[in-house]
Structure formats: C-alpha cells, structure tokens
Design an enzyme around this catalytic site. Structure first.
Site, PDB file in Angstrom:
ATOM      1  N   GLY A  46       0.835  -1.191   0.000  1.00 46.14           N
ATOM      2  CA  GLY A  46       0.000   0.000   0.000  1.00 46.14           C
ATOM      3  C   GLY A  46       0.871   1.242   0.000  1.00 46.14           C
ATOM      4  O   GLY A  46       2.072   1.172   0.302  1.00 46.14           O
ATOM      5  N   GLN A  51       2.943   9.871   2.075  1.00 40.98           N
ATOM      6  CA  GLN A  51       4.300   9.313   2.050  1.00 40.98           C
ATOM      7  C   GLN A  51       5.139   9.858   0.896  1.00 40.98           C
ATOM      8  O   GLN A  51       6.355   9.770   0.930  1.00 40.98           O
ATOM      9  CB  GLN A  51       4.243   7.780   1.956  1.00 40.98           C
ATOM     10  CG  GLN A  51       3.703   7.130   3.203  1.00 40.98           C
ATOM     11  CD  GLN A  51       3.580   5.631   3.029  1.00 40.98           C
ATOM     12  OE1 GLN A  51       2.614   5.160   2.450  1.00 40.98           O
ATOM     13  NE2 GLN A  51       4.556   4.886   3.506  1.00 40.98           N
ATOM     14  N   CYS A  91       6.281  -0.615   7.199  1.00 44.79           N
ATOM     15  CA  CYS A  91       5.945   0.646   6.539  1.00 44.79           C
ATOM     16  C   CYS A  91       7.122   1.090   5.690  1.00 44.79           C
ATOM     17  O   CYS A  91       8.263   1.069   6.159  1.00 44.79           O
ATOM     18  CB  CYS A  91       5.614   1.717   7.579  1.00 44.79           C
ATOM     19  SG  CYS A  91       5.128   3.295   6.854  1.00 44.79           S
ATOM     20  N   LEU A  92       6.838   1.493   4.463  1.00 45.09           N
ATOM     21  CA  LEU A  92       7.906   1.944   3.568  1.00 45.09           C
ATOM     22  C   LEU A  92       8.586   3.200   4.111  1.00 45.09           C
ATOM     23  O   LEU A  92       9.729   3.474   3.754  1.00 45.09           O
ATOM     24  CB  LEU A  92       7.336   2.213   2.169  1.00 45.09           C
ATOM     25  CG  LEU A  92       6.784   0.967   1.451  1.00 45.09           C
ATOM     26  CD1 LEU A  92       6.044   1.380   0.188  1.00 45.09           C
ATOM     27  CD2 LEU A  92       7.904  -0.015   1.129  1.00 45.09           C
ATOM     28  N   HIS A 133      -3.951   1.231   8.019  1.00 45.84           N
ATOM     29  CA  HIS A 133      -2.586   1.781   8.083  1.00 45.84           C
ATOM     30  C   HIS A 133      -2.466   2.990   7.140  1.00 45.84           C
ATOM     31  O   HIS A 133      -1.920   4.035   7.522  1.00 45.84           O
ATOM     32  CB  HIS A 133      -1.611   0.649   7.708  1.00 45.84           C
ATOM     33  CG  HIS A 133      -0.180   1.026   7.548  1.00 45.84           C
ATOM     34  ND1 HIS A 133       0.823   0.516   8.363  1.00 45.84           N
ATOM     35  CD2 HIS A 133       0.454   1.819   6.656  1.00 45.84           C
ATOM     36  CE1 HIS A 133       1.986   0.997   7.971  1.00 45.84           C
ATOM     37  NE2 HIS A 133       1.806   1.792   6.942  1.00 45.84           N
ATOM     38  N   HIS A 137      -1.951   7.240   7.731  1.00 42.63           N
ATOM     39  CA  HIS A 137      -0.996   8.143   7.070  1.00 42.63           C
ATOM     40  C   HIS A 137      -1.688   9.439   6.650  1.00 42.63           C
ATOM     41  O   HIS A 137      -1.136  10.530   6.815  1.00 42.63           O
ATOM     42  CB  HIS A 137      -0.392   7.487   5.824  1.00 42.63           C
ATOM     43  CG  HIS A 137       0.770   6.574   6.069  1.00 42.63           C
ATOM     44  ND1 HIS A 137       1.923   6.983   6.717  1.00 42.63           N
ATOM     45  CD2 HIS A 137       0.985   5.278   5.715  1.00 42.63           C
ATOM     46  CE1 HIS A 137       2.788   5.971   6.755  1.00 42.63           C
ATOM     47  NE2 HIS A 137       2.248   4.913   6.161  1.00 42.63           N
TER      48      HIS A 137
END
Ligand code: GNR
Ligand code: NI
Length: 167
Positions: A46, A51, A91-92, A133, A137
C-alpha cells in the site's frame, strides 16, 4: 510515469493532515499512476499520498500475490468496523521495522475511485489492516506512534544508524 521519493520517519511532513480531493482530473489520475508504480517498485502492499509528500486523501493498495489488483481509494471513510486483528505491520516510511498494532479485523470503507465514482469495499485480513494503516498516514499518523515511548526511541535510534550507514 514516475517513481516518487518516499519520506522516511522521522520527517515532520509525515504528520501533515491530507485534504479531501475535490477535483477528479488528469492530475489526480497521474498521481494515482505514479503512486501505483512507486508502490510496486518499493515493493509495498500500500501507499498513501502523504508518504510521497502530497497531502491529498489518496491511497493505493494491492495485497494480491500476483500484484495485479490495485485498489484506489480517494477520500476514504470507514463506515463500519468490527473484530480485532493483530497482523505484523511494516511501513515503507519506517524501513526494517515490523511491529504488531491493534486494528479492526473487518472494515467497510466508502471511497471514490480516480474517476470520481463512489463505491464501498468490505475488507478483512491484510487488506483491512493495510487500509487502516494507509488511512492513518492521511491523518498524519505513522504506525510506530502506537508503540510504547521506549520502543519508539529504539526505532528512532535504529533508523538513525541505518541512515549513517547508507551515507
Ligand atoms: O508494504 C507494506 N506492508 C504492510 C504490511 C502490513 C500492514 C501494513 C502494510 S503497509 C506497507 C506499505 C506502507 O508503508 N504503506 O503505508
Ligand atoms: Ni506506511
């Protein structure tokens, strides 16, 4: 198409609150395409616009094994939630950190696609957790902020060390 830069925690821009999309134009569709490409390249299941430093309510998700089932959620709203799930999350924006966070097991989400068409989605398991999630963000919340202050401090130390090694 372009691969976008993903912000790394801790970065103040990860705490900005995303605004609803009001215009469903080619610019929005280009953002969705770039976010999708960025998610697959990362690779991640995702990605939230926050982000990539775009503070609009846009999410892309794909939890399929074949990586061929992109779900686009614009202006998502949870309209129903039930049960408790504790899937380990990554998480990236927080690379190398995996922790369990309490989430709803099932969510019903109302959203728009990139063309402005409204739909509802019933999600469970990883898809449900991933959507929650990503919606965090958009509110400026990163999953590690659910952890104890001690764990957060350790994570910040670990990330700083990663950064020094890669410098
Ligand atoms: O790639 C990701 N994996 C993941 C695993 C469990 C729960 C949530 C996620 S989302 C994450 C990609 C990401 O950082 N999205 O914001
Ligand atoms: Ni994330």
């Amino acid at each position: 198409m372009a691969i976008l830069n993903i912000l790394r925690y801790p970065d103040a821009r990860l705490h900005k609150v995303a605004l609803p999309v009001t215009v469903f134009d080619d610019g929005l569709r280009a953002l969705v395409r770039d976010m999708t490409e960025t998610m697959y390249a990362a690779p991640g299941v995702g990605l939230a616009a926050t982000q990539v430093d775009v503070h609009k309510q846009v999410i892309v998700v794909d939890v399929s094994e074949r990586r061929d089932s992109t779900v686009v959620l614009v202006n998502p709203e949870v309209v129903d939630a039930s049960g408790v799930s504790d899937i380990e999350e990554g998480c990236l924006s927080v690379p190398g950190i995996y922790e369990t966070v309490e989430r709803a097991e099932r969510v019903r989400v109302r959203a728009y696609d990139q063309h402005g068409k409204s739909f509802t989605l019933e999600a469970q398991g990883l898809l449900s957790v991933c959507i929650q999630h990503e919606m965090d963000h958009l509110k400026g919340k990163v999953f590690v902020e659910y952890l104890s202050p001690l764990k957060q401090q350790r994570i910040r130390g670990k990330l700083a060390k990663q950064l020094r090694k890669s410098a």
